[in-house]
Every structure is written in structure tokens, then in C-alpha cells.
Design an enzyme around this catalytic site. Structure first.
Site, mmCIF file in Angstrom:
data_model
loop_
_atom_site.group_PDB
_atom_site.id
_atom_site.type_symbol
_atom_site.label_atom_id
_atom_site.label_comp_id
_atom_site.label_asym_id
_atom_site.label_seq_id
_atom_site.Cartn_x
_atom_site.Cartn_y
_atom_site.Cartn_z
ATOM 1 C CD GLU A 1 -3.221 -1.043 1.706
ATOM 2 O OE1 GLU A 1 -4.138 -0.468 0.980
ATOM 3 O OE2 GLU A 1 -3.240 -0.830 2.953
ATOM 4 C CD GLU B 1 -4.376 -5.805 3.177
ATOM 5 O OE1 GLU B 1 -3.383 -5.130 3.725
ATOM 6 O OE2 GLU B 1 -4.324 -6.543 2.139
#
Length: 266
Positions: free
Chosen positions: A120, A140
Site C-alpha cells: 500500500e 487482507e
């Protein structure tokens, strides 16, 4: 020079090098690390002598993502960092380049794991170099979580949508070669040389006119999501003032005189 127990800061010429420095935890994000990152971005933007930033990790690892225990404030003796995050609940998003965009170009030098929060942060950088043994991925969904560091918005804008959705929905790891093929990184180099390549690229950036470099970066980012008509209008708005600078005149003179240009940010 800013820095914390988990983030080291160095100067290499006109480049600021920020190193995630928690190798015993695969550079998992902690409060001191994030506070140092935030300070590093601000320091780079505040210093006109800094023309680029390189982000890398220590110990052959880039970043393995969030350390939830550390982010809750446990496992660190840095009371000042805890206080800063209480005072500014948005600080971690600024550090991770979700809610902050440095005006200087940011080049990532990735070795080893660059997963979850590491992938990210990577999406907030501008140019990316990876060692061949680097790994990437957004894990995730495998843990019932959501990648709220910006990936559902940024990743489909940076790589083809089908590849973005595959990475987001499968949660599988990606090799550096695969990351290069889909465009997540621009260079794949032998292991241990990512930082050298990133500094080489930074030196090329540093040799250019800083006002032009920063205006080009800002225009590319601000034009995202605009129609072509509006984007082209923005380009003129950002580009015309640069063409009237003393640096633009110096660039033309230097070319005519066959000498290196000396840019003065003017």
C-alpha cells in the site's frame, strides 16, 4: 535530520534516503516508524536542496505491513510518538502516503517482502525498483480484513484493472518478475542492488530543473480522474508558468552552449 528508532534518514547528494529500520520484525510498521516517515516527507518538501526521496528497508526487507500490537501503542518506549498519534489521528495515513503527497519525486527501492501495508505504501511512490527476490501482495482478504491504505482506489489506476482485482481478491503473493510484468514496479534488478538503481534514477531526476520536475509530478497526480479536456486545461495551467521561469531560459542556454545547466529554482 529527522529520524526515529525505526526509521533512519540519510543524505546522498540531493537525495533524502528514508530507511524502514526494524529488520527483526521484517520492518513491520510501528508508531516510531510512521512518525519518522511523516517527518521525512515534510523535511524533504521543506528543503529546496533536496530534489528527490528514496524509500527503502533495512535487512533485505522492505515492509511486511502493519504491526497491530505496535500501532496500538504497545511494544514501544517512544512516549512522544504515542502522544503525536493521539494529537493527530490522521498521522499514520499521512506517513503511508494515503493522505499526503510529497512534492518531490519518491523512488522506492524494494528488497524482500513488500506485502500488505508495504504494497500500500508502494502505491504512494512515483518510481519503483525491486530486487528479483522481492515479493508483493495484498493479503487482507485472506484474513477477513480490508486494505484501507488506498489500494482499492489506487491500484486499478496504476495497473490494468484485471490485475488489480486479481491481486486484491485472491490475496496471493506476487514475485518481482510478475510485479514488473503487470506494471506495479518499473525495474527488476539483481538482489541487493535495488537501492543502487534507485539512487541512479534519483541522480537523473536531481539533474533536471526542480520547478519543472515538481510541476510535472503535480500535474500527473492532479489530472487523475479528470476528463481529457479538463486534464489538458490543467496541463496548460501548470505548464505555462514553468516555461516562463529563469530555469527554463537557463536550460535553453545550456543546450545551445553545450554545457550542463545550472538550475536555481527561479
Amino acid at each position: 535530520m529527522p529520524g526515529t528508532e525505526h526509521l533512519t534518514v540519510d543524505r546522498v547528494g540531493a537525495t533524502l534516503v528514508l530507511t524502514l529500520n526494524r529488520p527483526e520484525a521484517r520492518n513491520a510498521l510501528s508508531l516510531p516508524m510512521l512518525a519518522g516517515l511523516h517527518d521525512g516527507w515534510l523535511a524533504a518538501d521543506a528543503d529546496d536542496d533536496i530534489r528527490s526521496v528514496v524509500l527503502t528497508g533495512a535487512g533485505g526487507c522492505f515492509c511486511s505491513g502493519m504491526d497491530l500490537k505496535a500501532l496500538a501503542g504497545r511494544g514501544t518506549r517512544d512516549e512522544a510518538a504515542r502522544a503525536r498519534f493521539k494529537a493527530d489521528p490522521d498521522l499514520h495515513w499521512k506517513a503511508m502516503l494515503r493522505h499526503h503527497r510529497p512534492r518531490k519525486p519518491v523512488i522506492a527501492a524494494v528488497e524482500g517482502p513488500c506485502v500488505a501495508g508495504g504494497t500500500e505504501i508502494l502505491q504512494g511512490t512515483d518510481i519503483r525498483v525491486a530486487g528479483r527476490g522481492a515479493t508483493f501482495g495484498l493479503f487482507e482478504v485472506r484474513r477477513g480484513l480490508f486494505p484501507i491504505g488506498g489500494s482499492t482506489v489506487r491500484l486499478p489506476r496504476q495497473i490494468p484493472r484485471t490485475h488489480a482485482l486479481e491481486m486484491l481478491l485472491t490475496g496471493r503473493p506476487y514475485t518481482a518478475d510478475e510485479a514488473g510484468r503487470i506494471g506495479l514496479v518499473g525495474h527488476v534488478v539483481p538482489d541487493g542492488t535495488a537501492l543502487d538503481k534507485a539512487l541512479e534514477i534519483a541522480e537523473l531526476v536531481n539533474g533536471n530543473a526542480p520547478l519543472a520536475v515538481e510541476a510535472v509530478k503535480a500535474c500527473v497526480l492532479d489530472a487523475e480522474g479528470l476528463s481529457e479536456r479538463d486534464g489538458l486545461a490543467l496541463e496548460l495551467e501548470r505548464g505555462r508558468p514553468v516555461l516562463g521561469t529563469a530555469d527554463a531560459r537557463e536550460g535553453a542556454r545550456a543546450f545551445a552552449e553545450k554545457r550542463p545547466a545550472v538550475y536555481r529554482r527561479a
